[in-house]
Scaffold this active site. Structure first.
Site, short mmCIF file in Angstrom:
data_model
loop_
_atom_site.label_atom_id
_atom_site.label_comp_id
_atom_site.label_asym_id
_atom_site.label_seq_id
_atom_site.Cartn_x
_atom_site.Cartn_y
_atom_site.Cartn_z
N ASP A 80 -6.55 5.77 -68.97
CA ASP A 80 -5.43 6.39 -69.69
C ASP A 80 -4.09 6.09 -69.03
O ASP A 80 -4.04 5.69 -67.86
CB ASP A 80 -5.66 7.92 -69.75
CG ASP A 80 -6.13 8.51 -68.42
OD1 ASP A 80 -5.80 7.95 -67.36
OD2 ASP A 80 -6.84 9.52 -68.44
N ASN A 133 -10.16 21.81 -67.27
CA ASN A 133 -10.48 22.30 -68.61
C ASN A 133 -11.59 21.47 -69.27
O ASN A 133 -11.82 21.58 -70.47
CB ASN A 133 -9.23 22.31 -69.49
CG ASN A 133 -8.67 20.91 -69.73
OD1 ASN A 133 -9.18 19.94 -69.18
ND2 ASN A 133 -7.62 20.81 -70.51
N HIS A 185 -11.67 18.15 -69.50
CA HIS A 185 -11.29 16.89 -70.13
C HIS A 185 -11.85 15.70 -69.35
O HIS A 185 -12.10 15.78 -68.15
CB HIS A 185 -9.78 16.78 -70.35
CG HIS A 185 -8.94 16.51 -69.15
ND1 HIS A 185 -7.65 16.99 -69.02
CD2 HIS A 185 -9.17 15.81 -68.00
CE1 HIS A 185 -7.15 16.57 -67.88
NE2 HIS A 185 -8.05 15.87 -67.24
N GLU A 238 -8.53 16.10 -74.41
CA GLU A 238 -8.42 17.54 -74.18
C GLU A 238 -9.41 18.28 -75.07
O GLU A 238 -9.91 17.72 -76.07
CB GLU A 238 -6.99 17.99 -74.49
CG GLU A 238 -5.92 17.29 -73.65
CD GLU A 238 -5.92 17.69 -72.16
OE1 GLU A 238 -6.95 18.22 -71.68
OE2 GLU A 238 -4.91 17.46 -71.49
C1 GLP Z 1 -6.23 13.28 -64.97
C2 GLP Z 1 -6.84 12.01 -65.53
C3 GLP Z 1 -8.33 12.09 -65.51
C4 GLP Z 1 -8.82 12.55 -64.16
C5 GLP Z 1 -8.31 13.93 -63.91
C6 GLP Z 1 -8.83 14.54 -62.63
O1 GLP Z 1 -6.19 14.27 -65.90
N1 GLP Z 1 -6.43 11.76 -66.87
O2 GLP Z 1 -8.85 10.80 -65.82
O3 GLP Z 1 -10.21 12.56 -64.17
O4 GLP Z 1 -6.91 13.80 -63.85
O5 GLP Z 1 -7.95 14.29 -61.59
P1 GLP Z 1 -8.25 14.66 -60.08
O6 GLP Z 1 -9.25 13.67 -59.61
O7 GLP Z 1 -6.92 14.49 -59.38
O8 GLP Z 1 -8.74 16.05 -60.07
#
Ligand code: GLP
Length: 253
Positions: free
Chosen positions: A72, A140, A142, A147
Site C-alpha cells: 500500500d 482494528n 486491517h 479497513e
Molecule cells: C499500516 C500498514 C499495514 C501494516 C500496519 C501495521 O497500517 N498499512 O500494512 O501491517 O500498519 O503496522 P505496524 O507493524 O507498525 O504495527
C-alpha cells in the site's frame, strides 16, 4: 490446510526470534535464476526483517533473486516523499532502491487514478503474480489498508483510512495530519498471492489477532480473510498470541 480453519501459528519469544522463520519463508521462494515476486509489508513489525534483508542483499547471501512489491501507499506520497511506504521500504532496506531503478521493484501508485491502479495490478500479473506476501495487521484488524467493512472480493483500490489507523500513523506525520487515503492491495489481491505470512508482535495486536484467527470470518475483521487462503502461516510473539482462546501449543515448528 482447509480454507476457513485456523492457520498454522508459530509463537516465538521475541520479535527477533521470528527472523529465522521469516528468512526461511523468503528462501523457500528463491531459486537460482528465478525472479519470484515478493510482496513486502511496512510498519514496525517488519523493520528488523527489512534491516536483515538489506544485510543479506549486501553480502549476496540469498540463494536467488527476486522482484519486489508491497501492499500500500498513501495518496500523494511518491517514492521519495518521507512518510510514504516506498520511502519507508527504501530507508529500511536501501538495496531495494537499485531494484526500483531497474524496474524490479513495482511500487504501488500514489495517485487516486484508476488507470494507474489497474496498470499496477496488471504489472504484478505480468511479473508472474505474487509468490510470497508478507502482511502485518492493524489494531482494528486491517491488512494492507483494508479497513473493517472492505468486501473480500475487492482488489487494488483507494481506501479511506479509519480513525484508529490515522491515530497510529500520527507520530509518523507530526506535526502534519496523517493522510486520509491510501492505495492498497485489496483482500482479493492478498488472497491471490501463492503464500501469505502474517506477522504480529506486541500486546496491542492481541485482540485483532484473536478476532482474525478465531472470530467470525467477516469483512468486519479484514485479516480474517486469510483463513480462506490455502497456504498461509502466522508468526506471533507471545504477547500478540495472548488473547487466543485455543493456545497454539503444538503448532510451532
Ligand atoms: C499500516 C500498514 C499495514 C501494516 C500496519 C501495521 O497500517 N498499512 O500494512 O501491517 O500498519 O503496522 P505496524 O507493524 O507498525 O504495527
Amino acid at each position: 490446510m482447509s480454507p476457513g480453519a485456523r492457520p498454522r501459528v508459530h509463537v516465538v519469544a521475541t520479535p527477533t526470534a521470528a527472523l529465522p522463520l521469516l528468512f526461511e519463508e523468503l528462501r523457500r521462494v528463491l531459486v537460482p535464476g528465478g525472479l519470484p515476486l515478493v510482496g513486502f509489508a511496512t510498519g514496525a513489525t517488519y523493520a528488523p526483517f527489512l534491516a536483515g534483508l538489506a544485510e543479506r542483499l549486501r553480502r549476496g547471501e540469498l540463494p536467488g533473486g527476486f522482484a519486489a512489491t508491497h501492499l500500500d501507499e498513501y495518496v500523494g506520497y511518491p517514492p521519495d516523499r518521507p512518510g510514504g511506504m516506498v520511502h519507508e521500504l527504501l530507508t529500511a532496506c536501501p538495496p531495494l532502491r537499485e531494484r526500483l531503478q531497474r524496474g524490479a521493484f513495482l511500487p504501488v501508485p500514489c495517485a487516486d487514478d484508476p488507470e494507474a491502479i489497474a496498470a499496477h495490478a496488471a504489472r504484478l500479473e505480468r511479473a508472474g503474480g505474487i509468490a510470497l506476501q508478507f502482511v502485518g495487521i492493524g489494531r482494528n484488524g486491517h491488512i494492507g489498508f483494508n479497513e473493517p467493512g472492505t468486501p473480500f472480493e475487492v482488489g487494488f483500490h483507494v481506501a479511506t483510512l479509519a480513525a484508529a489507523t490515522r491515530d497510529d500513523a500520527r507520530a509518523r506525520f507530526a506535526p502534519d495530519e496523517p493522510p486520509l487515503r491510501a492505495v492498497t492491495a485489496g483482500p482479493a489481491t492478498i488472497l491471490a498471492a501463492r503464500r501469505v505470512v502474517l506477522c504480529a508482535f506486541g500486546a496491542a495486536k492481541a485482540p485483532a489477532v484473536a478476532a482474525a484467527l478465531e472470530g467470525d470470518l467477516s469483512p468486519l475483521c479484514p485479516a480474517s480473510v486469510l483463513r480462506r487462503h490455502p497456504d498461509r502461516v502466522v508468526v506471533l510473539d507471545a504477547a500478540a498470541a495472548a488473547a487466543l482462546a485455543a493456545p497454539p501449543r503444538g503448532e510451532d515448528a
